[in-house]
Write an enzyme that holds these catalytic residues in place. Structure first.
Site, PDB file in Angstrom:
ATOM      1  N   ASP A  20     -34.790  33.355  41.060  1.00 39.77           N
ATOM      2  CA  ASP A  20     -35.310  34.377  41.970  1.00 39.77           C
ATOM      3  C   ASP A  20     -34.539  35.667  41.707  1.00 39.77           C
ATOM      4  O   ASP A  20     -33.385  35.800  42.111  1.00 39.77           O
ATOM      5  CB  ASP A  20     -35.141  33.940  43.432  1.00 39.77           C
ATOM      6  N   ASP A  92     -36.344  37.771  50.964  1.00 37.04           N
ATOM      7  CA  ASP A  92     -35.127  38.016  50.201  1.00 37.04           C
ATOM      8  C   ASP A  92     -33.918  37.209  50.669  1.00 37.04           C
ATOM      9  O   ASP A  92     -32.846  37.747  50.953  1.00 37.04           O
ATOM     10  CB  ASP A  92     -34.780  39.513  50.219  1.00 37.04           C
ATOM     11  N   HIS A 135     -28.731  41.315  58.362  1.00 41.24           N
ATOM     12  CA  HIS A 135     -30.202  41.333  58.290  1.00 41.24           C
ATOM     13  C   HIS A 135     -30.860  40.219  59.103  1.00 41.24           C
ATOM     14  O   HIS A 135     -32.068  40.223  59.290  1.00 41.24           O
ATOM     15  CB  HIS A 135     -30.679  41.197  56.839  1.00 41.24           C
ATOM     16  N   ASP A 172     -22.421  49.062  55.048  1.00 37.77           N
ATOM     17  CA  ASP A 172     -23.192  48.425  53.978  1.00 37.77           C
ATOM     18  C   ASP A 172     -24.342  49.366  53.574  1.00 37.77           C
ATOM     19  O   ASP A 172     -24.784  50.187  54.370  1.00 37.77           O
ATOM     20  CB  ASP A 172     -23.763  47.103  54.515  1.00 37.77           C
ATOM     21  N   HIS A 174     -27.392  48.626  52.995  1.00 40.51           N
ATOM     22  CA  HIS A 174     -28.677  48.243  53.577  1.00 40.51           C
ATOM     23  C   HIS A 174     -28.670  48.445  55.084  1.00 40.51           C
ATOM     24  O   HIS A 174     -27.619  48.339  55.719  1.00 40.51           O
ATOM     25  CB  HIS A 174     -28.988  46.769  53.261  1.00 40.51           C
ATOM     26  N   ASP A 265     -21.724  47.187  49.013  1.00 39.57           N
ATOM     27  CA  ASP A 265     -22.785  47.589  48.086  1.00 39.57           C
ATOM     28  C   ASP A 265     -23.036  49.092  48.199  1.00 39.57           C
ATOM     29  O   ASP A 265     -23.839  49.656  47.467  1.00 39.57           O
ATOM     30  CB  ASP A 265     -24.065  46.780  48.331  1.00 39.57           C
ATOM     31  N   TYR A 305     -22.065  43.656  45.393  1.00 40.72           N
ATOM     32  CA  TYR A 305     -22.538  42.802  44.292  1.00 40.72           C
ATOM     33  C   TYR A 305     -21.966  43.139  42.936  1.00 40.72           C
ATOM     34  O   TYR A 305     -22.202  42.425  41.970  1.00 40.72           O
ATOM     35  CB  TYR A 305     -24.075  42.804  44.287  1.00 40.72           C
TER      36      TYR A 305
HETATM   37  C1  Q7Y Z   1     -29.812  42.086  50.876  1.00 40.50           C
HETATM   38  C2  Q7Y Z   1     -28.434  42.477  50.892  1.00 40.50           C
HETATM   39  C3  Q7Y Z   1     -27.727  42.170  52.082  1.00 40.50           C
HETATM   40  C4  Q7Y Z   1     -34.285  43.472  43.355  1.00 40.50           C
HETATM   41  C5  Q7Y Z   1     -34.646  43.964  44.707  1.00 40.50           C
HETATM   42  C6  Q7Y Z   1     -34.483  42.882  45.701  1.00 40.50           C
HETATM   43  C7  Q7Y Z   1     -33.107  42.382  47.521  1.00 40.50           C
HETATM   44  C8  Q7Y Z   1     -32.735  42.872  48.832  1.00 40.50           C
HETATM   45  C9  Q7Y Z   1     -31.810  41.969  49.537  1.00 40.50           C
HETATM   46  C10 Q7Y Z   1     -30.511  42.656  49.741  1.00 40.50           C
HETATM   47  N1  Q7Y Z   1     -33.705  44.490  42.559  1.00 40.50           N
HETATM   48  N2  Q7Y Z   1     -33.948  43.320  46.922  1.00 40.50           N
HETATM   49  O1  Q7Y Z   1     -27.899  42.932  49.971  1.00 40.50           O
HETATM   50  S1  Q7Y Z   1     -26.288  43.096  52.342  1.00 40.50           S
HETATM   51 ZN    ZN Z   2     -26.221  45.224  51.712  1.00 43.84          ZN
END
Ligand code: Q7Y
Ligand code: ZN
Length: 674
Positions: A20, A92, A135, A172, A174, A265, A305
């Site tokens: 995935d 996700d 999330h 973060d 996101h 991130d 990441y």
């Molecule tokens: C969730 C996250 C939590 C692929 C795009 C996929 C994934 C998003 C989930 C990120 N290039 N997007 O990081 S902190």
């Molecule tokens: Zn994040």
């Protein structure tokens, strides 16, 4: 009162079991490299290791629904096919037979951290956890998150410890929509999040991640979103948002506890965030939050990441929690247009709720809402990532330099009849003073006095700043007969050494000879109630408040809106904080000011006070030693008059001092170019 560190290898024992592309970045190594970096850097050893525990059902139900909990409970017994199928109903995220166990430990870690801080076992701490939490929603897993660790922790703190106000900062990259949904109508939890948004083109693509989601019902004003509409945001963009919206509102909110959704991130090199803020920015973000809530701060890992960037950022955060001197942020860039647009929008959306934003400008004129999803984006001054450009993960940046604590933390130069406060070291200079200094002193400052006490005090002060320059002493305080003379003497001395830059912060009324700042080696910020001072140069900045330093809200307004941004942009090698006689500044404000100024010059601050201010010595010393400042009372709106003077000053200064900007500069032609 130490720093807690929570980590358990068990939380590395789950991973993605199928292909995935969306989830492959969330790997167990995220935790192991972070922890190993803390061990290697000698930081883990200096923390108080707190064991993990599982969150109970009851605790998980503080945020999540029974059906959802029951569903997740079944995952350890599912086959691979069942797990894949179960996963499909959420976005996700992936499940694994051991993720339920880890999710209980992750939430439990956050709770144990809150327990340790609330019971006073530690002052602050960080939990390294997987899976992340911000999330996940009432009845849904999402974005690698199973249970909402920080949201559960906030509810728990309210319920178990009667905490009245919780501040959650989500740095973060996101949007923690799960946290937003949980507290949307709750005025006891202030949620702040900045996040990559790109006019809704970035995951999770939610309309409600924009700046105009401010909270609902009684919770209106208690949800602050700052959307980033471009990638490549830098340290200056992050600091601008802290200075001009988060910190003034956070201080006005006056939390009893601070929780950080500490995702990294948002740092350079991250493949998701694609931002350019360097790991040392997290030292500063952490520090700027550490004087809220009497220092009660719990950081809980979310995303991150790029393993290099992640582990460096974690180390910067933990080292700051431990109280080590902050790194100087070099090459601080001006905020970009897009960041200023987001800031301006967020400030205007919140001005009706917060007195510190009461006079914020309107959002930029143009129907931004219609631009939310734009098909074609014009180029900003920051280039988009093109073919020949490096992908985020190939970005290189220098490793943050070592942050060494000087052997002596706080030194003092005090008259004989004042007891040196505990933890401070009285400065005694064994060496004979430099004859050159002696003659200079005599010539310039001690002309008519043949006063050996004053002379000794002065040469001690010079020794003190020399030792700070050599990093043998971190900071210091001095009671002197005449603060202005002592200040002039130190400025003159310091300017003689190439490369020195002194930020002088003068608090209270009094005359200051204006020639001191003509060469750019000194930036003088003078907070007083005297209007007669003209601004004489770029480096002499009088902040005139109606009631001088005795009005708390006016004072704090000028500290966040002016002093901090100016200090960051100037990047001094030494800070001189001078309290003029009868300044009127109250104890808590004084401590907050000292605490905040520790952001600069690797903590090299010298505090000068008038000889008779003996009552201030202990208070000053404790803050210089790293004790959290007393929290301020809840703030009123600053006097309109003050806001007007300050805004006029900002208008004048922001062309030269870019971090003062709170709005998109007009000459850029407005929103069409954004
Ligand atoms: C969730 C996250 C939590 C692929 C795009 C996929 C994934 C998003 C989930 C990120 N290039 N997007 O990081 S902190
Ligand atoms: Zn994040």
């Amino acid at each position: 009162m130490g720093t807690a560190l929570i980590y358990d290898v068990e939380m590395t024992r789950y991973k993605l079991l199928w292909v995935d592309p969306a989830c492959k970045i969330e790997v167990p190594e995220r935790l192991t490299v972070s922890y190993e970096a803390l061990v290697r850097g000698g930081l883990a050893d200096r923390c108080i290791s707190v064991p993990v525990r599982e969150a109970t059902d009851e605790e998980i139900l503080l945020v999540h629904s029974e059906e959802y909990l029951e569903a997740v409970k079944k995952t350890p017994y599912m086959t691979l096919e069942d797990l894949k199928e179960f996963t499909l109903q959420y976005g996700d995220v992936y499940f694994h037979p051991n993720i339920y166990h880890c999710a209980k430990l992750a939430a439990g870690s956050a709770l144990h951290l809150v327990d340790s801080v609330m019971t006073g076992k530690v002052r602050n701490g960080m939990a390294l956890v997987r899976p992340p939490g911000h999330h996940s929603m009432h009845s849904a897993a999402n974005g690698f998150c199973v249970f909402n660790n920080v949201a559960i922790a906030a509810q728990y703190a309210k319920q178990k410890y009667g905490v009245k106000r919780v501040l959650i900062i989500d740095w973060d990259i996101h949007h923690g929509q799960g946290v937003q949904y949980c507290f949307e109508d709750d005025p006891s939890v202030l949620y702040f999040s900045w996040h990559r948004f790109e006019h809704q083109k970035f995951w999770p693509h939610l309309r409600e991640s924009d700046y105009d989601s401010v909270g609902k019902a009684y919770g209106a004003g208690f949800n602050i979103n700052v959307p980033w509409n471009k990638v490549g945001m830098e340290n200056g963009d992050y600091l601008t948002v802290f200075c001009h919206i988060l910190l003034p509102v956070a201080y006005e909110f006056c939390p009893d506890l601070v929780l950080v959704c500490a995702g990294f991130d948002s740092a350079i090199g991250d493949p998701e965030g694609e931002m350019c803020a360097t790991p040392d920015i997290f030292a500063h973000l952490t520090h700027l939050l550490m004087n809220l809530a009497g220092g009660k701060l719990c950081a809980v890992l979310e995303g991150g990441y790029n393993l290099t960037s992640l582990s460096q950022s974690v180390c910067q955060t933990v080292q700051t929690l431990l109280g080590d001197p902050l790194p100087r942020l070099s090459n601080l860039s001006a905020p970009c247009k897009s960041a200023l647009e987001s800031l301006q929008c967020a400030r205007s959306a919140h001005r009706q709720y917060w007195s510190s934003l009461k006079y914020a400008a309107d959002a930029p004129t143009s129907e931004i809402s219609t631009k939310r999803i734009k098909l074609a984006e014009k180029e900003d001054e920051r280039p988009e990532i093109g073919e020949e450009e490096k992908s985020p993960e190939e970005k290189v940046w220098p490793e943050p330099p070592q942050r060494v604590s000087p052997p002596i933390h706080t030194a003092s130069v005090l008259p004989n009849d004042v007891v040196c406060p505990g933890g401070c070291q009285p400065l005694t200079s064994s060496e004979d003073p430099d004859p050159l200094i002696v003659s200079k002193l005599k010539e310039n400052f001690l002309k008519d006095a043949d006063d050996s006490d004053a002379f000794t005090a002065f040469s001690n002060l010079i020794t003190l700043i020399k030792k700070m320059e050599m990093n043998q002493i971190c900071n210091g305080l001095a009671l002197v007969r005449n603060v202005t003379t002592a200040m002039m003497c130190l400025i003159q001395h310091s300017a003689a050494t190439p490369g020195n830059r002194v930020l002088v912060v003068c608090v209270g009324n009094g005359k200051i000879p204006s020639h001191v700042t003509s060469d750019g080696k000194t930036l003088l910020v003078h907070i007083s109630s005297e209007d007669r001072q003209e601004q004489k140069s770029k480096y002499y900045i009088p902040l005139c408040l109606k009631k001088g330093c005795s009005d708390m809200s006016g004072f704090i307004h000028s500290v966040f809106g002016f002093l901090l941004p100016l200090g960051y942009e100037y990047d001094p090698s030494l800070v001189l904080l001078v309290q003029m006689p009868d300044s009127g500044v109250c104890d808590s404000m004084w401590q907050q000011l000292i605490g905040l100024l520790r952001s600069f010059a690797q903590g090299h601050t010298l505090v000068l006070m008038q000889e008779d201010e003996k009552a201030l010595v202990d208070l000053t010393a404790s803050t210089l030693l790293g004790e959290p400042a007393l929290p301020l009372e809840q703030l009123q709106a600053p006097p309109t008059e003050d806001v007007k003077t300050l805004e006029m000053l900002r208008h004048r200064l922001q062309t030269e001092w870019k971090l003062l900007q709170t709005t998109v500069p007009p000459e850029s032609g407005g929103a069409d170019e954004l």
